[in-house]
Each structure stands twice: as structure tokens, then as C-alpha cells.
Scaffold this motif. Structure first.
Motif, PDB file in Angstrom:
ATOM      1  N   ILE A 101       0.897  -1.576  -0.474  1.00 49.80           N
ATOM      2  CA  ILE A 101      -0.017   0.459   0.670  1.00 49.80           C
ATOM      3  C   ILE A 101       1.044   1.517  -0.613  1.00 49.80           C
ATOM      4  N   ILE A 102       0.296   1.832  -0.632  1.00 49.64           N
ATOM      5  CA  ILE A 102       0.967   3.666  -0.890  1.00 49.64           C
ATOM      6  C   ILE A 102       0.086   4.750   0.227  1.00 49.64           C
ATOM      7  N   ILE A 103       0.769   5.205   0.876  1.00 46.42           N
ATOM      8  CA  ILE A 103      -0.065   6.588   1.388  1.00 46.42           C
ATOM      9  C   ILE A 103       0.482   7.411   1.855  1.00 46.42           C
ATOM     10  N   THR A 104      -0.320   8.487   1.103  1.00 46.26           N
ATOM     11  CA  THR A 104       0.576   9.971   1.301  1.00 46.26           C
ATOM     12  C   THR A 104      -0.382  11.375   1.748  1.00 46.26           C
ATOM     13  N   ASP A 105       0.292  12.067   1.835  1.00 50.51           N
ATOM     14  CA  ASP A 105      -0.275  13.093   3.379  1.00 50.51           C
ATOM     15  C   ASP A 105      -0.501  13.729   1.675  1.00 50.51           C
ATOM     16  N   LEU A 106      -1.151  14.734   1.785  1.00 50.55           N
ATOM     17  CA  LEU A 106      -1.884  15.641   0.768  1.00 50.55           C
ATOM     18  C   LEU A 106      -0.467  16.678   0.666  1.00 50.55           C
ATOM     19  N   GLU A 107      -0.763  17.589   1.398  1.00 47.75           N
ATOM     20  CA  GLU A 107       0.321  18.938   1.565  1.00 47.75           C
ATOM     21  C   GLU A 107       0.978  18.849   1.768  1.00 47.75           C
ATOM     22  N   MET A 108       2.700  19.160   0.336  1.00 47.96           N
ATOM     23  CA  MET A 108       4.113  18.433   0.647  1.00 47.96           C
ATOM     24  C   MET A 108       4.634  19.759  -0.517  1.00 47.96           C
ATOM     25  N   PRO A 109       5.893  19.557   0.423  1.00 50.45           N
ATOM     26  CA  PRO A 109       6.320  20.217  -0.988  1.00 50.45           C
ATOM     27  C   PRO A 109       7.357  19.378  -2.652  1.00 50.45           C
ATOM     28  N   ILE A 110       7.578  19.673  -3.099  1.00 56.52           N
ATOM     29  CA  ILE A 110       8.113  19.290  -4.194  1.00 56.52           C
ATOM     30  C   ILE A 110       7.066  18.388  -5.109  1.00 56.52           C
ATOM     31  N   LYS A 111       6.330  17.675  -4.905  1.00 52.80           N
ATOM     32  CA  LYS A 111       5.443  17.164  -4.959  1.00 52.80           C
ATOM     33  C   LYS A 111       4.304  16.970  -3.734  1.00 52.80           C
ATOM     34  N   ASN A 112       3.296  17.237  -4.054  1.00 53.32           N
ATOM     35  CA  ASN A 112       1.722  17.317  -3.088  1.00 53.32           C
ATOM     36  C   ASN A 112       1.386  15.370  -3.329  1.00 53.32           C
ATOM     37  N   GLY A 113       0.215  15.373  -2.357  1.00 54.99           N
ATOM     38  CA  GLY A 113      -0.152  14.250  -2.269  1.00 54.99           C
ATOM     39  C   GLY A 113      -0.483  13.246  -3.766  1.00 54.99           C
ATOM     40  N   TYR A 114      -1.118  14.861  -4.328  1.00 53.01           N
ATOM     41  CA  TYR A 114      -2.010  14.343  -4.725  1.00 53.01           C
ATOM     42  C   TYR A 114      -1.694  14.249  -6.655  1.00 53.01           C
ATOM     43  N   GLN A 115      -0.285  14.911  -6.746  1.00 50.17           N
ATOM     44  CA  GLN A 115       0.624  14.361  -7.605  1.00 50.17           C
ATOM     45  C   GLN A 115       0.776  13.106  -7.268  1.00 50.17           C
ATOM     46  N   VAL A 116       1.155  12.293  -6.492  1.00 51.15           N
ATOM     47  CA  VAL A 116       1.330  11.210  -6.189  1.00 51.15           C
ATOM     48  C   VAL A 116       0.474  10.291  -6.676  1.00 51.15           C
ATOM     49  N   ILE A 117      -0.797  10.382  -6.182  1.00 53.85           N
ATOM     50  CA  ILE A 117      -2.119   9.610  -6.761  1.00 53.85           C
ATOM     51  C   ILE A 117      -2.512  10.010  -7.949  1.00 53.85           C
ATOM     52  N   LYS A 118      -1.640  10.995  -8.636  1.00 47.91           N
ATOM     53  CA  LYS A 118      -1.844  10.829  -9.960  1.00 47.91           C
ATOM     54  C   LYS A 118      -0.926  10.063 -11.014  1.00 47.91           C
ATOM     55  N   TYR A 119       0.452  10.267 -10.081  1.00 53.91           N
ATOM     56  CA  TYR A 119       1.225   9.029 -11.206  1.00 53.91           C
ATOM     57  C   TYR A 119       1.086   7.382 -10.849  1.00 53.91           C
ATOM     58  N   VAL A 120       0.967   7.526  -9.891  1.00 57.20           N
ATOM     59  CA  VAL A 120       0.483   5.903  -9.548  1.00 57.20           C
ATOM     60  C   VAL A 120      -0.750   5.839 -10.365  1.00 57.20           C
ATOM     61  N   LYS A 121      -1.609   6.431  -9.558  1.00 57.64           N
ATOM     62  CA  LYS A 121      -2.770   5.787 -10.671  1.00 57.64           C
ATOM     63  C   LYS A 121      -2.935   6.013 -12.718  1.00 57.64           C
ATOM     64  N   ASN A 122      -2.097   6.277 -12.887  1.00 58.82           N
ATOM     65  CA  ASN A 122      -1.559   6.777 -14.244  1.00 58.82           C
ATOM     66  C   ASN A 122      -0.058   5.656 -14.683  1.00 58.82           C
ATOM     67  N   SER A 123      -0.035   4.984 -13.962  1.00 56.20           N
ATOM     68  CA  SER A 123       1.285   3.926 -14.423  1.00 56.20           C
ATOM     69  C   SER A 123       0.545   3.324 -14.885  1.00 56.20           C
ATOM     70  N   LYS A 124       1.206   2.414 -15.441  1.00 56.54           N
ATOM     71  CA  LYS A 124       1.444   1.141 -16.405  1.00 56.54           C
ATOM     72  C   LYS A 124       1.576  -0.121 -15.407  1.00 56.54           C
ATOM     73  N   ASN A 125       2.161   0.795 -14.358  1.00 51.14           N
ATOM     74  CA  ASN A 125       3.255  -0.873 -13.427  1.00 51.14           C
ATOM     75  C   ASN A 125       2.412  -0.884 -12.180  1.00 51.14           C
ATOM     76  N   TYR A 126       2.193   1.145 -11.616  1.00 54.19           N
ATOM     77  CA  TYR A 126       1.024   0.863 -10.375  1.00 54.19           C
ATOM     78  C   TYR A 126       0.307   0.969 -10.088  1.00 54.19           C
ATOM     79  N   LYS A 127      -0.472   1.464 -10.898  1.00 57.57           N
ATOM     80  CA  LYS A 127      -1.610   1.635 -11.066  1.00 57.57           C
ATOM     81  C   LYS A 127      -2.723   0.696 -10.570  1.00 57.57           C
ATOM     82  N   ASP A 128      -2.392  -0.673 -10.341  1.00 57.46           N
ATOM     83  CA  ASP A 128      -3.155  -1.777  -8.922  1.00 57.46           C
ATOM     84  C   ASP A 128      -2.558  -1.811  -7.864  1.00 57.46           C
TER      85      ASP A 128
END
Length: 175
Positions: free
Chosen positions: A105-132
């Protein structure tokens, strides 16, 4: 550093926002070490919980020193393999190095510097290898609008940083 500038999206337009980290200020002043039961996580309140036996890892992005400290205690108590990164970009970099089958499981805060949690979620769910891989947002910004946004991006849920019972359930159900 108790404040930083980050980008947020408002009405489909990127805007700069200054974020003040009150948790870090309190941690730096030592209040979390001197006040039992008043921290974000009161590990003793969790009660008797079973150790989770799994070879899969819990990967976390969290920038608050207080929360990181308490997550270390919590994950140690429940016996999981875990890694915590101080921003979303560091977490994404680590995800790219790991076999997806090793991540529970991946757990992310939302408000963070550099890349925030929304960007982490987008990255994971848009990735062919990690979307599941299940992803969960752990934040103190628990309102309907934020919940809808993280779910629309593909996260399982949004839970409050103080809801250890719910956090434990998601971890035990997914790793």
C-alpha cells in the motif's frame, strides 16, 4: 523550514500558495515530546492489535516531523515493513525502483513540498506498472471536497491522521 511555496490548482489554473507548517514548528519547540496524549498520534490509545505478517512494504510520503515520528512508532507496533519519505517526489523516485509486487500500500499526505499527495496519486494511478497498488490519503484536511478529489484521482479513501483504527484496517486489508 516551517513554510514553503507550492503550486495548487484553482479552477483549472495553477497558482502559487504559501504553506505554513504549524506541526513542524511545534515539533521543533519540543511540545510533542513533553505532552503525552496531545500529539497527533497517541499510539497507546490503539490498544491491543495484531502484528501484521507480510513481506510487502508500506510506502509513505509525509513531511511533518511529528507525524513521521508517530508513524515510525505505529508501524513498529504493528510489525510492518515500511519506508517514509519527506515529500512526494522522493516517494515517486523510490516507487520506480521497486518491483510493484513488493508494495502492499502507498500512503500519502496531501500538502507537501516538491510533489504533493495529489501528484503522487496521479502518478501511481496513471502508471502502467503501479496503477493496481492501493493508495490512501492520510491528511488532516478531511472534508467532502478533498475526499471527492482524491477518490476521483484513484485513491481508496481519505482518512484523518488521528484515525489509527482506520489506518490499521486499510493496511491489514491490503498488504
Amino acid at each position: 523550514k516551517i513554510s514553503y511555496v507550492t503550486e495548487i490548482e484553482i479552477k483549472k489554473e495553477d497558482k502559487l500558495c504559501i504553506v505554513f507548517d504549524a506541526e513542524k514548528l511545534l515539533f521543533d519547540l519540543g511540545t510533542s515530546r513533553n505532552s503525552s496524549g496531545t500529539t497527533i498520534y497517541d499510539i497507546e490509545s490503539v490498544g491491543d492489535i495484531e502484528v501484521i505478517k507480510s513481506q510487502k512494504s508500506v510506502l509513505v510520503a509525509e513531511d511533518s516531523a511529528i507525524v513521521i515520528d508517530k508513524l515510525h512508532e505505529f508501524f513498529t507496533k504493528i510489525g510492518v515493513i515500511y519506508e517514509i519519505y519527506e515529500n512526494g517526489q522522493l516517494l515517486i523516485d523510490r516507487i520506480e525502483e521497486i518491483n510493484p509486487d513488493k508494495i502492499g500500500i502507498i500512503i500519502t499526505d496531501l500538502e507537501m513540498p516538491i510533489k504533493n499527495g495529489y501528484q503522487v496519486i496521479k502518478y501511481v494511478k496513471n502508471s502502467k506498472n503501479y496503477k493496481d497498488i492501493p493508495i490512501l490519503s492520510l491528511t488532516s484536511m478531511t472534508n467532502r471536497g478533498v475526499l471527492d478529489k482524491v477518490k476521483n484521482l484513484g485513491a481508496m479513501d481519505l482518512i484523518n491522521k488521528s484515525d489509527l483504527d482506520k489506518l490499521y484496517k486499510y493496511i491489514s486489508d491490503n498488504i
